[in-house]
Write a protein that holds these residues in place. Structure first.
Motif, PDB file in Angstrom:
ATOM      1  N   SER A  13       1.104   1.749  -6.828  1.00 38.16           N
ATOM      2  CA  SER A  13       1.191   0.359  -7.308  1.00 38.16           C
ATOM      3  C   SER A  13      -0.161  -0.194  -7.739  1.00 38.16           C
ATOM      4  CB  SER A  13       1.791  -0.537  -6.224  1.00 38.16           C
ATOM      5  OG  SER A  13       0.907  -0.649  -5.137  1.00 38.16           O
ATOM      6  N   THR A 190     -11.154  -1.753  -5.549  1.00 34.59           N
ATOM      7  CA  THR A 190      -9.707  -1.666  -5.773  1.00 34.59           C
ATOM      8  C   THR A 190      -9.078  -2.870  -5.068  1.00 34.59           C
ATOM      9  OG1 THR A 190      -9.409  -0.424  -3.750  1.00 34.59           O
ATOM     10  CG2 THR A 190      -9.791   0.871  -5.739  1.00 34.59           C
ATOM     11  N   ASN A 195      -5.754  -5.948   0.382  1.00 40.53           N
ATOM     12  CA  ASN A 195      -4.650  -5.415   1.197  1.00 40.53           C
ATOM     13  C   ASN A 195      -5.039  -5.132   2.649  1.00 40.53           C
ATOM     14  OD1 ASN A 195      -2.842  -5.488  -0.897  1.00 40.53           O
ATOM     15  ND2 ASN A 195      -3.302  -3.415  -1.612  1.00 40.53           N
TER      16      ASN A 195
HETATM   17  P1  NAP Z   1      -5.229  -0.287  -2.897  1.00 41.97           P
HETATM   18  O1  NAP Z   1      -5.497  -0.772  -4.263  1.00 41.97           O
HETATM   19  O2  NAP Z   1      -4.968  -1.291  -1.826  1.00 41.97           O
HETATM   20  O3  NAP Z   1      -4.065   0.779  -2.964  1.00 41.97           O
HETATM   21  C1  NAP Z   1      -3.428   1.238  -1.813  1.00 41.97           C
HETATM   22  C2  NAP Z   1      -2.083   1.772  -2.193  1.00 41.97           C
HETATM   23  O4  NAP Z   1      -1.456   2.324  -1.012  1.00 41.97           O
HETATM   24  C3  NAP Z   1      -1.156   0.675  -2.712  1.00 41.97           C
HETATM   25  O5  NAP Z   1      -0.413   1.229  -3.767  1.00 41.97           O
HETATM   26  C4  NAP Z   1      -0.251   0.388  -1.528  1.00 41.97           C
HETATM   27  O6  NAP Z   1       1.042  -0.034  -1.898  1.00 41.97           O
HETATM   28  C5  NAP Z   1      -0.154   1.782  -0.953  1.00 41.97           C
HETATM   29  N1  NAP Z   1       0.395   1.788   0.390  1.00 41.97           N
HETATM   30  C6  NAP Z   1      -0.068   1.197   1.519  1.00 41.97           C
HETATM   31  N2  NAP Z   1       0.763   1.436   2.547  1.00 41.97           N
HETATM   32  C7  NAP Z   1       1.771   2.205   2.049  1.00 41.97           C
HETATM   33  C8  NAP Z   1       2.939   2.783   2.595  1.00 41.97           C
HETATM   34  N3  NAP Z   1       3.267   2.623   3.893  1.00 41.97           N
HETATM   35  N4  NAP Z   1       3.755   3.517   1.786  1.00 41.97           N
HETATM   36  C9  NAP Z   1       3.444   3.691   0.484  1.00 41.97           C
HETATM   37  N5  NAP Z   1       2.386   3.138  -0.108  1.00 41.97           N
HETATM   38  C10 NAP Z   1       1.547   2.409   0.676  1.00 41.97           C
HETATM   39  O7  NAP Z   1      -6.489   0.535  -2.364  1.00 41.97           O
HETATM   40  P2  NAP Z   1      -7.150   1.917  -2.834  1.00 41.97           P
HETATM   41  O8  NAP Z   1      -8.595   1.736  -2.623  1.00 41.97           O
HETATM   42  O9  NAP Z   1      -6.660   2.340  -4.160  1.00 41.97           O
HETATM   43  O10 NAP Z   1      -6.618   2.885  -1.699  1.00 41.97           O
HETATM   44  C11 NAP Z   1      -6.089   4.168  -1.981  1.00 41.97           C
HETATM   45  C12 NAP Z   1      -6.570   5.155  -0.938  1.00 41.97           C
HETATM   46  O11 NAP Z   1      -7.988   5.290  -1.046  1.00 41.97           O
HETATM   47  C13 NAP Z   1      -6.294   4.699   0.501  1.00 41.97           C
HETATM   48  O12 NAP Z   1      -5.850   5.808   1.260  1.00 41.97           O
HETATM   49  C14 NAP Z   1      -7.645   4.235   0.983  1.00 41.97           C
HETATM   50  O13 NAP Z   1      -7.808   4.337   2.394  1.00 41.97           O
HETATM   51  C15 NAP Z   1      -8.568   5.198   0.238  1.00 41.97           C
HETATM   52  N6  NAP Z   1      -9.955   4.725   0.146  1.00 41.97           N
HETATM   53  C16 NAP Z   1     -10.303   3.658  -0.609  1.00 41.97           C
HETATM   54  C17 NAP Z   1     -11.640   3.272  -0.668  1.00 41.97           C
HETATM   55  C18 NAP Z   1     -12.113   2.102  -1.497  1.00 41.97           C
HETATM   56  O14 NAP Z   1     -13.294   1.751  -1.426  1.00 41.97           O
HETATM   57  N7  NAP Z   1     -11.279   1.498  -2.305  1.00 41.97           N
HETATM   58  C19 NAP Z   1     -12.604   3.960   0.066  1.00 41.97           C
HETATM   59  C20 NAP Z   1     -12.216   5.044   0.838  1.00 41.97           C
HETATM   60  C21 NAP Z   1     -10.890   5.442   0.867  1.00 41.97           C
HETATM   61  P3  NAP Z   1       1.589  -1.549  -1.790  1.00 41.97           P
HETATM   62  O15 NAP Z   1       1.279  -2.177  -3.096  1.00 41.97           O
HETATM   63  O16 NAP Z   1       3.054  -1.362  -1.535  1.00 41.97           O
HETATM   64  O17 NAP Z   1       0.880  -2.187  -0.632  1.00 41.97           O
END
Ligand code: NAP
Length: 300
Positions: A13, A190, A195
């Motif tokens: 998403s 992001t 979230n």
């Molecule tokens: P984001 O924009 O908040 O995206 C997170 C995604 O995970 C959203 O699509 C959210 O969907 C989905 N999600 C959360 N819980 C879920 C569930 N139970 N089932 C299915 N989907 C779920 O953040 P992002 O940074 O892109 O995060 C993606 C990954 O990167 C995560 O694993 C995060 O820990 C990792 N990460 C991010 C960073 C950073 O700096 N951004 C750094 C290290 C690691 P909904 O829209 O339904 O909530």
């Protein structure tokens, strides 16, 4: 090469999930984009035909929905080349202030969800794909390598995923041609911040002068990179013939791996003498010794 790849992506998403979905589609690949609310991707879905993009509802905390998503991929395309295990969220909370139900929910998504998707992915690559093989990419974090204040449960969930991934990768037979990479993401702009769950801080961690929880300060002062750049590199790693088990993305993530490696090395060197004269005994010999001791106690 992406043009001929079929990807299954969780958490499509927003953030990395959405960006990688778009990057793969733009390169001519096929995506099974999974997410909790399929409507959230309707803008992308309106631009691609169903033989290029399939949007499937999946909350990774639900094992039945995981199985259904892989079954749907099999039915529609008969093959998956890359699984991007991306869904996750974070919890900004000191260890003492995190409500246990929220911390468990975090583990249900970040660890159990990712572990269950990994199991289905490996099974699919081995049993459905002809020829056998596939790439599993885990969305890990610098927080899966180092622990940070106000993020202990988030870090624990990513450390758990790191351990699971390393163990899983070591089990896979080379002839299955399954490659696993843990993508150690640094900080990126992001929706992760929006979230993030933020329960109220524990009063003991609030600075009396600023009224601010000091343990959370470091996050507010961090700068972050553009996620589009990382999305393209995530696509690139899926094309490597011999991908690494761990791929740091972002200058901060590279620095974290370096710092962690250095600190582990220093600790090992400083304390190696403590273990130098500790004798080793095989399990067989140890059991024999225990039974001899037990027999001796019986007779005395
Ligand atoms: P984001 O924009 O908040 O995206 C997170 C995604 O995970 C959203 O699509 C959210 O969907 C989905 N999600 C959360 N819980 C879920 C569930 N139970 N089932 C299915 N989907 C779920 O953040 P992002 O940074 O892109 O995060 C993606 C990954 O990167 C995560 O694993 C995060 O820990 C990792 N990460 C991010 C960073 C950073 O700096 N951004 C750094 C290290 C690691 P909904 O829209 O339904 O909530």
């Amino acid at each position: 090469m992406i043009a001929s790849q079929i990807w299954l992506i969780t958490g499509s998403s927003s953030g990395f999930g959405r960006l990688v979905t778009e990057a793969v589609l733009e390169s001519g690949g096929i995506v099974i984009a999974t997410l909790r609310d399929p409507e959230a991707l309707s803008d992308v879905a309106s631009r691609y035909p169903s033989n290029k993009l399939s949007v499937v509802k999946l909350d990774v905390r639900n094992p039945d929905e995981i199985r259904d998503a892989f079954a749907r991929a099999k039915e529609l395309f008969g093959r998956i080349d890359v699984v991007f295990n991306n869904a996750g969220f974070s919890l900004l909370s000191e260890a003492e202030s995190a409500p246990e139900d929220v911390a468990r929910e975090l583990f249900d998504a970040n660890f159990w969800g990712a572990a269950n998707v990994s199991r289905e992915a490996v099974k699919f690559f081995r049993e459905v794909n002809v020829p056998q093989g596939g790439r599993l990419l885990q969305a890990s974090s610098a927080g899966g390598i180092e622990g940070y204040p106000a993020l202990p449960y988030y870090c624990a969930s990513k450390f758990a995923l790191e351990g699971f991934t390393e163990g899983l990768a070591s089990e896979l037979r080379p002839e299955w041609n399954i490659k696993v990479t843990s993508i150690v993401l640094g900080s990126y702009h992001t929706n992760a911040g929006r979230n993030m769950k933020r329960p109220p801080p524990h009063p003991a961690y609030v600075d009396a002068t600023t009224q601010h929880p000091t343990a959370r300060l470091y996050l507010y002062t961090k700068s972050a990179a553009y996620p589009e750049d990382a999305a393209h590199l995530i696509c690139k790693v899926a094309e490597l013939q011999d991908p690494p088990l761990r791929l740091p993305l972002g200058q901060d993530a590279v620095e974290v791996l370096r710092r962690k490696g250095q600190s582990l090395l220093e600790t090992a060197e400083e304390y190696q003498a403590w273990s130098e004269n500790v004798p080793l005994i095989s399990s067989e010999e140890y059991c024999l010794k225990l039974s001899q001791q037990a027999a001796k106690m019986k007779t005395s």
